[in-house]
Write an enzyme that holds these catalytic residues in place. Structure first.
Site, mmCIF file in Angstrom:
data_model
loop_
_atom_site.group_PDB
_atom_site.id
_atom_site.type_symbol
_atom_site.label_atom_id
_atom_site.label_comp_id
_atom_site.label_asym_id
_atom_site.label_seq_id
_atom_site.Cartn_x
_atom_site.Cartn_y
_atom_site.Cartn_z
ATOM 1 N N ALA A 67 0.879 -1.179 0.000
ATOM 2 C CA ALA A 67 0.000 0.000 0.000
ATOM 3 C C ALA A 67 0.916 1.228 0.000
ATOM 4 O O ALA A 67 2.067 1.154 0.425
ATOM 5 C CB ALA A 67 -0.872 -0.013 1.237
ATOM 6 N N GLY A 112 0.651 -4.972 0.876
ATOM 7 C CA GLY A 112 -0.524 -5.027 -0.001
ATOM 8 C C GLY A 112 -0.226 -5.685 -1.341
ATOM 9 O O GLY A 112 -1.138 -6.226 -1.983
ATOM 10 N N GLU A 115 -0.484 -9.307 -0.675
ATOM 11 C CA GLU A 115 -1.920 -9.572 -0.469
ATOM 12 C C GLU A 115 -2.670 -9.597 -1.804
ATOM 13 O O GLU A 115 -3.558 -10.421 -2.019
ATOM 14 C CB GLU A 115 -2.505 -8.514 0.479
ATOM 15 C CG GLU A 115 -1.947 -8.666 1.899
ATOM 16 C CD GLU A 115 -2.237 -7.468 2.795
ATOM 17 O OE1 GLU A 115 -2.020 -6.320 2.352
ATOM 18 O OE2 GLU A 115 -2.683 -7.669 3.928
ATOM 19 N N GLU A 135 4.478 -5.129 7.361
ATOM 20 C CA GLU A 135 3.694 -4.089 8.041
ATOM 21 C C GLU A 135 4.171 -3.815 9.464
ATOM 22 O O GLU A 135 4.131 -2.675 9.921
ATOM 23 C CB GLU A 135 2.201 -4.462 8.050
ATOM 24 C CG GLU A 135 1.514 -4.307 6.695
ATOM 25 C CD GLU A 135 1.628 -5.544 5.807
ATOM 26 O OE1 GLU A 135 2.429 -6.449 6.122
ATOM 27 O OE2 GLU A 135 0.906 -5.592 4.799
#
Ligand code: CAA
Length: 260
Positions: A67, A112, A115, A135
């Site tokens: 992200a 992300g 993911e 993270e």
């Protein structure tokens, strides 16, 4: 929708979707997430019947480095929850696609990005790729399904180690763990994904779609996957595709499925 950060290329019925933010290592900012949402919610339908979708990242360094951290920094708690839910919903749409979606990975596949790759049905990685859920290094938890799908793919013991340490692993280890389906040389990842999609496109398309949905139901706590399977098995016995597939077997010829 017109895209700033996505490129779509229809190659013989296979849509190659390239995340195109190379300078930020294809990090998933809001704009990119909005575009992914539009694509997997609606826009892919405008291409008609397709064989499958390949997701890849532009440049030689990353599939997706996560992200967009700079954007995350500006969010309050409610906005961050919404961002996470929105991302999870996009990735559910990917997982529930009725044609195969394959991540063709070269380089960093983090947070992300990992993911996103895990929401695809398969992952082909180059030997230069690295995977991780870093993270905790930022003091946050994964937000686009990482705590759930990493366990689904590699089991809790190793998933806990990766998520708690934030360590990166190389493609070979990712393959040993079951995170990656195949490891190929740099430049071969999209070709390998195409080869798999072409093979699947010769099979019964409604059987392929239903198989994806039945396998997803394994992870749906409200569904009885075995019951769904026996019901589907009955429905499929009455299809024209099954008659054709079984007849082609007996006549020793390739089947010509019609998707009904
Ligand atoms: N968000 C925003 N920008 C990012 C980014 C990210 N996730 N990852 C890389 N970039 C940007 C860098 O800021 C840099 O841009 P500038 O030159 O404008 O500063 C550019 O991409 C190149 O990156 P680096 O200079 O850092 O390249 P490097 O080769 O030194 O390191 C890297 C590569 C190890 C991947 C490093 O960039 C890195 O650690 N990135 C962050 C990885 C990460 O923590 N991902 C998780 C994000 S949080 C998340 O994803 C939450 C969730 O589950 C939803």
């Amino acid at each position: 929708m017109s895209y700033q950060n996505l490129l779509v290329d229809n190659q013989n019925g296979i849509l190659i979707l390239t995340l195109n933010r190379e300078k930020a290592l294809n990090a998933l900012n809001k704009q990119t997430m909005d575009e992914l949402h539009a694509f997997f919610e609606e826009d892919y339908k405008s291409y008609g019947t397709i064989k499958g979708i390949i997701l890849t990242g532009s440049g030689e360094k990353a599939f997706v480095a996560g992200a967009d951290i700079k954007e995350l920094l500006g969010l309050n708690a409610a906005q961050a929850s919404e961002t996470s839910k929105f991302g999870q919903n996009i990735f559910f749409n990917i997982e529930r696609m009725s044609v195969p979606v394959i991540a063709a990975i070269n380089g960093f596949t983090l947070g992300g990005g990992c993911e996103l790759a895990m929401s695809c049905h398969m992952r082909i990685a180059t030997d230069k790729s690295k995977f991780g859920q870093p993270e905790v290094n930022l003091g946050i938890v994964p937000g686009y399904g990482g705590t759930q799908r990493l366990i689904q793919l590699i089991g809790k013991g190793k998933a806990i180690e990766l998520i708690l340490t934030g360590d990166m692993i190389k493609a070979d280890e990712a393959k040993q763990l079951g995170l990656v389906n195949h490891v190929v040389e740099v430049g071969q990842e999209v070709e390998k994904a195409k080869e798999i999609i072409e093979k699947i496109s010769t099979k019964g398309p409604i059987a392929v779609a239903k198989s994806i949905s039945l396998m997803n139901s394994y992870f749906d706590k409200n569904a009885d996957g075995f019951e769904l399977e026996w019901k589907a098995f009955g429905e499929f016995a009455a299809t024209a595709d099954f008659k054709e597939g079984a007849t082609a077997f007996v006549e020793r010829r390739p089947a010509k499925f019609i998707g009904a």
